[in-house]
Design an enzyme around this catalytic site. Structure first.
Site, PDB file in Angstrom:
ATOM      1  N   ARG A 230       0.853  -1.179   0.000  1.00 52.11           N
ATOM      2  CA  ARG A 230       0.000   0.000   0.000  1.00 52.11           C
ATOM      3  C   ARG A 230       0.890   1.230   0.000  1.00 52.11           C
ATOM      4  O   ARG A 230       1.930   1.269   0.663  1.00 52.11           O
ATOM      5  CB  ARG A 230      -0.928   0.020   1.223  1.00 52.11           C
ATOM      6  CG  ARG A 230      -2.022  -1.050   1.189  1.00 52.11           C
ATOM      7  CD  ARG A 230      -3.034  -0.780   0.082  1.00 52.11           C
ATOM      8  NE  ARG A 230      -4.148  -1.715   0.108  1.00 52.11           N
ATOM      9  CZ  ARG A 230      -4.241  -2.808  -0.624  1.00 52.11           C
ATOM     10  NH1 ARG A 230      -3.228  -3.138  -1.434  1.00 52.11           N
ATOM     11  NH2 ARG A 230      -5.304  -3.581  -0.555  1.00 52.11           N
ATOM     12  N   GLU A 259      -3.134   7.457  -4.510  1.00 52.21           N
ATOM     13  CA  GLU A 259      -3.502   6.945  -5.828  1.00 52.21           C
ATOM     14  C   GLU A 259      -5.027   6.957  -6.001  1.00 52.21           C
ATOM     15  O   GLU A 259      -5.765   6.837  -5.014  1.00 52.21           O
ATOM     16  CB  GLU A 259      -2.960   5.516  -6.008  1.00 52.21           C
ATOM     17  CG  GLU A 259      -3.507   4.506  -5.028  1.00 52.21           C
ATOM     18  CD  GLU A 259      -2.920   3.106  -5.209  1.00 52.21           C
ATOM     19  OE1 GLU A 259      -3.697   2.191  -5.537  1.00 52.21           O
ATOM     20  OE2 GLU A 259      -1.700   2.934  -5.016  1.00 52.21           O
ATOM     21  N   HIS A 277      -0.969  -0.058  -9.722  1.00 56.57           N
ATOM     22  CA  HIS A 277      -1.602  -0.956  -8.742  1.00 56.57           C
ATOM     23  C   HIS A 277      -2.153  -2.188  -9.465  1.00 56.57           C
ATOM     24  O   HIS A 277      -3.307  -2.579  -9.286  1.00 56.57           O
ATOM     25  CB  HIS A 277      -2.729  -0.234  -7.987  1.00 56.57           C
ATOM     26  CG  HIS A 277      -3.039  -0.882  -6.666  1.00 56.57           C
ATOM     27  ND1 HIS A 277      -3.530  -0.191  -5.586  1.00 56.57           N
ATOM     28  CD2 HIS A 277      -2.938  -2.175  -6.239  1.00 56.57           C
ATOM     29  CE1 HIS A 277      -3.724  -1.011  -4.554  1.00 56.57           C
ATOM     30  NE2 HIS A 277      -3.367  -2.221  -4.934  1.00 56.57           N
TER      31      HIS A 277
END
Length: 313
Positions: A230, A259, A277
């Site tokens: 993360r 993000e 991601h």
């Protein structure tokens, strides 16, 4: 009668027919506006929600869903699901540990190699008509540090040790004596003993900025950071400063703080590799996570125990 299911993520669109076949009526809302509208228009009937850790589900949203029984996170994260609100309501919460571990671990090694061997820059260089001039350190035989030795961390460690002959160290909330890897009692100590430091911890408040300026300083000018966990685990401002000043050699990032907005300062750095991601987004991983979600949801509505409930501690 099919069970109304609110879906807040876009990665399962190809699986909607399979989800419907298992007895669910899908209400898809993957934008903020659509999410608010779906809750407003269907709040009284929705009995289950499918989300993921980064997308989450807020306590006020749960309160607007009086028929809600089950919240499922697709994947290993659940940091933005209000667990306290869910438990106060007696809601069941599931997640998907291990279902996408293979995909994420593969991607971590790709970022590690890409950053060290400067693969995106070399590709761009060749496309511009050049041929020579690129060099990066070899990975084989180096020291690999894993920050968070869960299922994904173990998969990364195994690839490093078996595939590249790397020595492996790790930091974890609790030592894992059975793993055979060297344990370090702090992220900084692990960074000092690593050439490549891979972040594989959960997100959330407990791990926020676990990798800070001091850890990056310990990693040093020959060290590389890889984050497939993360964005919140890494202090982004400290990372940008370290990359710009070459206090670390480079980074491979699949996640960033804030993000999908990416700090513009990262775009101008030539020693960072960025992906959106996508570490856990292989067809095989999505299929496995959806299958686990369906098994959990089917079990719940059949009155059976959940396969992978979110831990209580």
């Amino acid at each position: 009668m099919k069970i109304p299911l609110l879906i807040l993520i876009d990665s399962v669109q190809d699986f909607l027919p399979a989800i419907e076949e298992r007895g669910f009526r899908c209400i898809t809302a993957t934008s903020a506006d659509a999410r608010a509208r779906a809750i407003r228009e269907h709040g009284g009937e929705i009995r289950a929600v499918l989300t993921r850790g980064a997308t989450g589900l807020r306590g006020d949203e749960m309160a607007a869903l009086p028929a809600l029984e089950l919240v499922c996170s697709l994947g290993v994260g659940f940091e933005n699901i209000d667990l306290a609100a869910a438990r106060a309501r007696g809601l069941r919460v599931t997640y998907g540990p291990g279902a996408n571990a293979t995909s994420v671990a593969d991607h971590a090694m790709a970022l590690l190699l890409g950053a060290a061997r400067r693969l995106p820059q070399a590709d761009a260089w060749v496309r511009q008509g050049h041929w020579s001039g690129f060099m990066g350190p070899q990975v084989s035989g180096k020291r690999l540090g894993i920050l968070g030795l869960g299922t994904i961390g173990r998969e990364i460690a195994r690839r490093g040790a078996q595939g590249f002959g790397m020595t492996v160290g790790y930091y974890n909330r609790r030592p894992r004596p059975d793993c055979g890897y060297a344990y370090y009692d702090s992220p900084r100590a692990l960074a000092e003993a690593s050439d490549f430091l891979v972040v594989a911890t959960p997100g959330g408040g407990e791990t926020r900025h676990l990798v800070d300026a001091a850890v990056l300083e310990a990693l040093g000018p020959q060290g590389y950071l890889v984050n497939i966990a993360r964005g919140s685990v890494v202090d982004t401002e400290a990372l940008i400063a370290a990359l710009a000043a070459r206090r670390i050699a480079g980074a491979g990032l699949d996640v960033v703080e804030g993000e999908p907005a990416v700090p513009p300062a990262l775009f101008v750095l030539d020693n960072v590799v960025l992906t959106p991601h996508s570490a856990g987004r292989s067809p095989e991983a999505i299929s496995a996570t959806v299958a686990l979600f369906l098994d959990n949801a089917t079990a719940h509505f059949a009155g059976r125990p959940l396969l992978t409930p979110v831990p209580q501690d």
